[in-house]
Design a protein around this motif. Structure first.
Motif, PDB file in Angstrom:
ATOM      1  N   PRO A 175      -1.024  11.569  10.595  1.00  0.00           N
ATOM      2  CA  PRO A 175      -2.128  11.157   9.734  1.00  0.00           C
ATOM      3  C   PRO A 175      -1.575  10.708   8.377  1.00  0.00           C
ATOM      4  O   PRO A 175      -0.539  11.207   7.929  1.00  0.00           O
ATOM      5  CB  PRO A 175      -2.984  12.414   9.606  1.00  0.00           C
ATOM      6  N   SER A 176      -2.253   9.751   7.755  1.00  0.00           N
ATOM      7  CA  SER A 176      -1.815   9.224   6.456  1.00  0.00           C
ATOM      8  C   SER A 176      -3.029   9.001   5.565  1.00  0.00           C
ATOM      9  O   SER A 176      -4.133   8.727   6.058  1.00  0.00           O
ATOM     10  CB  SER A 176      -1.080   7.887   6.624  1.00  0.00           C
ATOM     11  N   PHE A 177      -2.809   9.082   4.264  1.00  0.00           N
ATOM     12  CA  PHE A 177      -3.891   8.925   3.302  1.00  0.00           C
ATOM     13  C   PHE A 177      -3.472   7.923   2.226  1.00  0.00           C
ATOM     14  O   PHE A 177      -2.397   8.050   1.640  1.00  0.00           O
ATOM     15  CB  PHE A 177      -4.241  10.279   2.675  1.00  0.00           C
ATOM     16  N   LEU A 178      -4.328   6.929   1.987  1.00  0.00           N
ATOM     17  CA  LEU A 178      -4.031   5.867   1.028  1.00  0.00           C
ATOM     18  C   LEU A 178      -3.994   6.419  -0.389  1.00  0.00           C
ATOM     19  O   LEU A 178      -4.931   7.082  -0.838  1.00  0.00           O
ATOM     20  CB  LEU A 178      -5.088   4.757   1.141  1.00  0.00           C
ATOM     21  N   MET A 179      -2.898   6.148  -1.110  1.00  0.00           N
ATOM     22  CA  MET A 179      -2.742   6.607  -2.484  1.00  0.00           C
ATOM     23  C   MET A 179      -2.879   5.476  -3.496  1.00  0.00           C
ATOM     24  O   MET A 179      -3.385   5.672  -4.590  1.00  0.00           O
ATOM     25  CB  MET A 179      -1.358   7.258  -2.657  1.00  0.00           C
ATOM     26  N   ASN A 220       0.837  -1.198   0.000  1.00  0.00           N
ATOM     27  CA  ASN A 220       0.000   0.000   0.000  1.00  0.00           C
ATOM     28  C   ASN A 220       0.871   1.247   0.000  1.00  0.00           C
ATOM     29  O   ASN A 220       1.847   1.326   0.739  1.00  0.00           O
ATOM     30  CB  ASN A 220      -0.908   0.027   1.233  1.00  0.00           C
ATOM     31  N   GLY A 221       0.512   2.209  -0.813  1.00  0.00           N
ATOM     32  CA  GLY A 221       1.221   3.480  -0.858  1.00  0.00           C
ATOM     33  C   GLY A 221       0.433   4.549  -0.124  1.00  0.00           C
ATOM     34  O   GLY A 221      -0.763   4.729  -0.371  1.00  0.00           O
ATOM     35  N   TYR A 222       1.078   5.249   0.806  1.00  0.00           N
ATOM     36  CA  TYR A 222       0.428   6.276   1.615  1.00  0.00           C
ATOM     37  C   TYR A 222       1.128   7.622   1.452  1.00  0.00           C
ATOM     38  O   TYR A 222       2.338   7.683   1.252  1.00  0.00           O
ATOM     39  CB  TYR A 222       0.480   5.910   3.099  1.00  0.00           C
ATOM     40  N   LEU A 223       0.350   8.681   1.597  1.00  0.00           N
ATOM     41  CA  LEU A 223       0.885  10.017   1.770  1.00  0.00           C
ATOM     42  C   LEU A 223       0.894  10.278   3.270  1.00  0.00           C
ATOM     43  O   LEU A 223      -0.159  10.431   3.889  1.00  0.00           O
ATOM     44  CB  LEU A 223       0.027  11.056   1.049  1.00  0.00           C
TER      45      LEU A 223
END
Length: 195
Positions: free
Chosen positions: A115-119, A90-93
């Motif tokens: 905090p992280s957001f799935l890219m 999974n790639g996250y920002l």
């Protein structure tokens, strides 16, 4: 909510007072991640990924800095299910919001939230020449769009504006859409440079 706004306003004022000491930097390196929790942690093994991004170092007082950053981080885990090797990628920002505490001339400590957001997302089945990669909406829909982790770590100033640091991330938000107990866990080993 008002206390949070006051806190960030105070950080902003501190930043304007010490604006001449504001520094920017780049940081990256390998990541070692797995999936924790009852559902994710039974057979999950660490996998090697990477992270890369930038940060701002804002002095708050002598020996204390606030270092917000932004980086792309490749996370996931490896496991073996029914004799088949499975890799989650999974790639996250990531948006690390870290406080840096100088513990001497060379060493420092880090603590904060992220905090992280799935890219992006992919699942690789098999290994060697017999690999199948499933990605796109087929795998992205298996994961929640955001994550939240606590971060702790330490680092070493190498001189010439270079540093080496390691951090541990402990996810507190369930990241799975099909389970109630899957969390990101991982270590990052970073080489950085400030400008």
């Amino acid at each position: 909510m008002n206390k949070i706004l006051v806190f960030f306003f105070a950080l902003f004022l501190s930043g304007t007072i010490h604006a001449q000491d504001l520094k920017f930097g780049l940081r990256g390196g390998p990541s070692f991640t797995t999936l924790g929790g009852e559902e994710g942690g039974d057979d999950s093994k660490f996998r090697v990924g990477f992270h890369l991004g930038g940060f701002v170092s804002l002095p708050l007082s002598d020996g204390i800095w606030f270092e917000p950053g932004i980086q792309y981080a490749n996370k996931g885990a490896k496991s073996t299910e029914v004799g088949t090797a499975t890799t989650v990628r999974n790639g996250y920002l990531d948006l690390p919001l870290l406080f840096k505490f100088q513990g001497g001339e060379k060493f420092y400590f880090l603590a904060g939230a992220q905090p992280s957001f799935l890219m992006s997302s992919a699942i690789i089945l098999g290994d060697g020449d017999n690999k199948i990669t499933i990605d796109g909406s087929d795998t992205r829909d298996l994961w929640k769009s955001s994550d939240f982790a606590a971060v702790v770590g330490f680092g070493l100033n190498l001189g010439t504006q270079m540093h080496l640091q390691t951090t541990y991330e402990h996810g507190f938000a369930n990241i799975s859409e099909i389970s109630d107990d899957v969390f990101n866990r991982g270590f990052k080993l970073s080489v950085g440079r400030t400008f």
